[in-house]
Scaffold this motif. Structure first.
Motif, PDB file in Angstrom:
ATOM      1  N   GLN A 156      17.918  22.564   6.617  1.00  0.00           N
ATOM      2  CA  GLN A 156      18.364  22.696   8.005  1.00  0.00           C
ATOM      3  C   GLN A 156      19.838  23.114   8.036  1.00  0.00           C
ATOM      4  OE1 GLN A 156      16.484  22.763  10.542  1.00  0.00           O
ATOM      5  NE2 GLN A 156      14.993  21.083  10.679  1.00  0.00           N
ATOM      6  N   VAL A 166      20.945  31.874  12.428  1.00  0.00           N
ATOM      7  CA  VAL A 166      19.559  31.945  12.885  1.00  0.00           C
ATOM      8  C   VAL A 166      19.306  33.282  13.575  1.00  0.00           C
ATOM      9  CG1 VAL A 166      17.849  30.885  14.415  1.00  0.00           C
ATOM     10  CG2 VAL A 166      19.513  29.442  13.197  1.00  0.00           C
ATOM     11  N   THR A 225      13.675  32.605  15.391  1.00  0.00           N
ATOM     12  CA  THR A 225      13.608  31.146  15.330  1.00  0.00           C
ATOM     13  C   THR A 225      14.246  30.668  14.033  1.00  0.00           C
ATOM     14  OG1 THR A 225      11.548  30.883  14.104  1.00  0.00           O
ATOM     15  CG2 THR A 225      11.343  31.401  16.446  1.00  0.00           C
ATOM     16  N   ARG A 226      14.504  29.354  13.953  1.00  0.00           N
ATOM     17  CA  ARG A 226      15.096  28.795  12.729  1.00  0.00           C
ATOM     18  C   ARG A 226      14.200  29.070  11.518  1.00  0.00           C
ATOM     19  NH1 ARG A 226      19.171  25.386  13.482  1.00  0.00           N
ATOM     20  NH2 ARG A 226      18.833  24.309  11.512  1.00  0.00           N
ATOM     21  N   TYR A 227      12.909  28.969  11.720  1.00  0.00           N
ATOM     22  CA  TYR A 227      11.965  29.144  10.602  1.00  0.00           C
ATOM     23  C   TYR A 227      11.963  30.582  10.090  1.00  0.00           C
ATOM     24  CZ  TYR A 227       7.469  28.774   8.060  1.00  0.00           C
ATOM     25  OH  TYR A 227       6.479  28.794   7.119  1.00  0.00           O
ATOM     26  N   ASP A 228      12.253  31.552  10.983  1.00  0.00           N
ATOM     27  CA  ASP A 228      12.376  32.954  10.556  1.00  0.00           C
ATOM     28  C   ASP A 228      13.357  33.095   9.393  1.00  0.00           C
ATOM     29  OD1 ASP A 228      10.640  34.481  12.192  1.00  0.00           O
ATOM     30  OD2 ASP A 228      11.970  34.175  13.900  1.00  0.00           O
ATOM     31  N   THR A 234       8.658  37.931  10.288  1.00  0.00           N
ATOM     32  CA  THR A 234       9.131  37.030  11.336  1.00  0.00           C
ATOM     33  C   THR A 234       7.962  36.190  11.828  1.00  0.00           C
ATOM     34  OG1 THR A 234       8.594  38.637  13.046  1.00  0.00           O
ATOM     35  CG2 THR A 234      10.836  38.703  12.135  1.00  0.00           C
ATOM     36  N   VAL A 235       8.306  35.105  12.499  1.00  0.00           N
ATOM     37  CA  VAL A 235       7.273  34.274  13.107  1.00  0.00           C
ATOM     38  C   VAL A 235       6.428  35.119  14.067  1.00  0.00           C
ATOM     39  CG1 VAL A 235       6.902  32.374  14.743  1.00  0.00           C
ATOM     40  CG2 VAL A 235       8.517  32.088  12.835  1.00  0.00           C
ATOM     41  N   LYS A 286       6.558  25.426  10.584  1.00  0.00           N
ATOM     42  CA  LYS A 286       7.137  25.791  11.897  1.00  0.00           C
ATOM     43  C   LYS A 286       7.517  24.526  12.668  1.00  0.00           C
ATOM     44  CE  LYS A 286       4.091  28.643  13.896  1.00  0.00           C
ATOM     45  NZ  LYS A 286       3.492  29.497  14.961  1.00  0.00           N
ATOM     46  N   ASN A 329      11.235  24.323  13.534  1.00  0.00           N
ATOM     47  CA  ASN A 329      11.442  24.759  14.923  1.00  0.00           C
ATOM     48  C   ASN A 329      11.265  23.633  15.948  1.00  0.00           C
ATOM     49  OD1 ASN A 329      11.964  27.266  13.950  1.00  0.00           O
ATOM     50  ND2 ASN A 329      10.038  28.204  14.611  1.00  0.00           N
ATOM     51  N   GLU A 330      10.538  22.578  15.549  1.00  0.00           N
ATOM     52  CA  GLU A 330      10.248  21.527  16.525  1.00  0.00           C
ATOM     53  C   GLU A 330      10.773  20.157  16.090  1.00  0.00           C
ATOM     54  OE1 GLU A 330       8.843  22.591  19.277  1.00  0.00           O
ATOM     55  OE2 GLU A 330       8.260  24.575  18.538  1.00  0.00           O
TER      56      GLU A 330
END
Lengths: 508, 508
Positions: free
Chosen positions: B145, B153, B156-159, B170-171, B372, B376-377
């Motif tokens: 993180q 970023v 999204t962060r996960y990207d 990408t997501v 994700k 992201n969550e």
């Protein structure tokens, strides 16, 4: 220690730990090359070893190292250090000063060559092809000659190499010690040769499946207290032990199908080295003291376990049944006493690592003299096979039929380890002297061995020697443990007593 | 290239080669940890890996790296570079910029943790003890993180994590590709479940001695052209391939006594990865291009060999006899066709690496969605077992009875490899698309496989893909080789055709 000095020491400790890390990585890269790394990766691997060795060398000779060793050598600061810390500073300073004269590039070039050269030696030995190895060995010798000049010659040129393995040893001292030893061993060897009571060793020949040899080796290593959670046993052309860290001390052996004793005693030998390193105090981890005190002291432990314990009558009183049960068709009808005498027969042979405890010292003296010739008299590498064969004829009365059985038999020179061989005989002498004290302090020694109760012996050695690692010099250790300096008479006494019994030399 | 620029490039090449050397050492230290390093050395070992990773990181982010990549990115200089050189500069610059934001100390701390965490995962999996692993994994996630914040970023962060394994993914794109794939696979899976022609796989159970499994694995690896002079096969908890250099590409497997197919297909899988790296052009040695183009392209090669060749009817027409002869009591009375159908049965199962080619993609989608959720969550690590089990129930209708068979089954997260899993399904899609072209250009493909003549296939793949290493991006490769961008329909077509045949889905 004053806070400010402590802060400096903490920074120094980070540098030392980083150097330990490089040594662990280099140790593993070497171990892997010799235990099964794919051939096609060897060329790049050699460069990687060279690169990391170069990085280690840079730290050893770095301005920080200079600054720290200078700082901690000053009397005021030095007085605040523990004995172990003082030893670290002293050793690092010696290494720093020695290395200042060699550029990192030069050292990296040398390390790449040495790694290559070991691989070339393996093929050359396998194919009995000294010519293919000669250019590599010549370059290694040229590098060493250059290093001697850089380091500065004290006494003879060869003294400079001896000092790397056994601090304070000189050609003058070694000539004296070896002279004294020889003067007692030669008459003993003659008496043995003349004895009518020659052991029969024919039953040691035959076929010994390597899986059973391996299983027996593993069994004996467990018996002597080798910790398999802090080590492992593998195969390599030349057996060796390598301590990556005190929790990871590996050994290798080489199974010879028609020779059950070769692998067996190499397991005990390398196991002795490994016991030493596995039992170094954990307090020393990450410092340069987490290794053996010297090559000679290291070798005293391998020899003590291999010969003084492993070739003793008491040992086979306990373990002969175990050997018989693994090779019943070979030993079912052989008496323990006959086996004991067979594994202790004295014989003028070709191969150092298979030699008996007595003539072994002659193998060493040959190598010692050849190394003196190379570095003090300019003997050329191309002439080594001839000189080797001539000395074997002179000292042992045997001539190697091939170079694989002669000058190519040992790995040491291929990796640049000139000056190392003397340590083996020193190891024998240290071991006999330690054993003399050990027997006094553990009078039940023979019955412990005969009952397979080897752990009190391991513990005594740990308390007396192992836990200290490199915190003391060899002479400090031998004097603290035995109360006197190195004295070759202990080895001569031990051998006389052992062989008088085996060869009935007292018979009239 | 101008002389002066060439001189600069030569200096840059020295830096790149040094970085390769560190990667080789780190790779070996990891390989060794996972194939039999003694437990008691693991703690120090983790520090050593951390130290070397830190040194590698320092070079990656060094002022020299900044200077070289800046210099060679300038239009005038860039125009004088070869395509491969330009790719090196571009990749190094991206890495340099990404890494600038993380201090070497932070990165070293992370690397030490990741090495530790893998060891903890091994015990946790063995002892079904997620709680003991949770604090390590939480720290790994916290580091990631923090790294995402440092890297910046985009989307999204996960990207940010996905981009590390598959450039430009990408997501948004993945959601679309996975959506399309799912829309074709779900109806297919339903048809299969409803088919009355379910293969019988009972004969795959029983006892399969690991020495015979090993021998068969070695045989198949030789058949596919894996070069044992440039690699070796060992055992580890989780199978993997590791390219230390193109002359030393190792693979591991895990022998499961009651499952002959697990090790067999993991050999073909890791062998596919290894073929890729063994056949990278020697010109790229010592540069960052001497590795696979991306995780997805890498995985396309392991999947192609494991599934599209290794689970084909043609393959077993050739090799079924060889399997029967090694396990006669198991397969003597089983028809080849029954065996072929059994190893291709579709089943909602717990373990990703044992899953069939169809449901495998659902295992991946579960992990993709969980990752994700984490990044992201804000899903917490302690809640992973619950979420994992719920998703398995929802997507596959099965609930892991233990965490060892659930959330602890994969090594990836323990080493910080978040964003990696998607590559496996991408690998399936790339592989099907490559296979479509391969079949056009080698129309005798099936008969080559059926006659065990696998080398022309390896050569085609070498020419089309392997030799380039990382010289091209994944999208450049797929477009050059197949003439169009990644298209999930090829995988769906392939699976429909294969399972329509096996499950007689055309029957009315």
């Amino acid at each position: 220690m004053e806070d400010q000095l402590q802060a400096q020491w903490n920074d120094f400790a980070v540098l030392l730990a980083k150097m330990s890390g490089y040594r662990e990585a280099i140790g593993l890269l070497h171990w892997d090359l010799r235990t099964g790394a794919p051939r096609k990766g060897a060329e790049v691997r050699a460069k990687t070893i060279g690169m990391l060795s170069g990085e280690h060398f840079k730290l050893e000779t770095s301005p920080e190292m200079g600054r720290f060793t200078e700082l901690f050598s000053q009397p005021e600061a030095n007085a605040q250090l523990s004995a172990a810390q003082r030893k670290i500073v002293e050793d690092c300073r010696k290494e720093y000063e020695r290395s200042q004269s060699i550029s990192p590039e030069k050292y990296e070039e040398y390390a790449v060559l040495a790694a290559h050269s070991e691989t070339m030696w393996e093929s050359a030995k396998a194919e009995n092809d000294f010519a293919s190895f000669e250019p590599y060995l010549s370059k290694i010798v040229a590098f060493k000659q250059e290093f001697i000049d850089s380091w500065g010659v004290k006494g003879t040129r060869y003294d400079t190499l001896l000092d790397m393995y056994e601090p304070d040893l000189t050609v003058a001292k070694l000539d004296e010690i070896f002279g004294k030893l020889r003067s007692r061993l030669v008459p003993l060897a003659e008496k043995i040769a003349a004895s009518p009571h020659q052991p029969d060793a024919a039953f040691l020949e035959g076929e010994f499946p390597s899986d059973r040899q391996e299983e027996f080796g593993l069994f004996l290593l467990k018996q002597m207290g080798y910790d398999f959670e802090a080590g492992r046993l593998d195969e390599s052309v030349h057996p060796f032990a390598t301590g990556l860290n005190p929790g990871d001390v590996r050994i290798t052996t080489n199974y010879v199908l028609d020779n059950v004793t070769s692998s067996l005693f190499s397991c005990l030998h390398e196991g002795g080295h490994a016991l030493y390193e596995q039992n170094i105090s954990k307090d020393l981890v990450g410092t340069p003291l987490a290794q053996g005190a010297s090559m000679g002291i290291h070798e005293s432990q391998s020899r003590l376990w291999e010969n003084m314990i492993g070739r003793s009558r008491a040992f086979w009183q306990r373990y002969y049944n175990d050997l018989q049960s693994r090779f019943p068709d070979k030993f079912a009808n052989v008496d323990m006493e006959d086996f004991y005498r067979a594994i202790n027969r004295v014989e003028n042979s070709l191969i150092r690592i298979d030699a008996d405890e007595l003539t072994y010292n002659l193998h060493i003296i040959i190598r010692y003299e050849i190394e003196k010739l190379i570095f003090n008299e300019g003997l050329q590498v191309k002439d080594l096979p001839e000189v080797w064969n001539a000395k074997y004829k002179e000292y042992l009365g045997v001539v190697p039929p091939t170079d694989s059985l002669g000058v190519l038999q040992d790995v040491h020179w291929s990796g640049g380890d000139f000056g190392y061989f003397a340590s083996y005989s020193l190891g024998n002498m240290y071991a006999a002297q330690f054993l003399n004290t050990l027997r006094k302090e553990l009078p039940e020694f023979d019955s412990l061995v005969a009952s397979g109760n080897l752990l009190p012996i391991k513990e005594w050695l740990t308390e007396a020697i192992y836990r200290y690692g490199m915190s003391e010099t060899p002479s400090q250790i031998i004097e603290r443990v035995t109360g006197e300096p190195l004295n070759p008479d202990y080895l001569a006494d031990y051998l006389e007593q052992k062989y008088t019994d085996i060869y009935h030399l007292d018979d009239h």
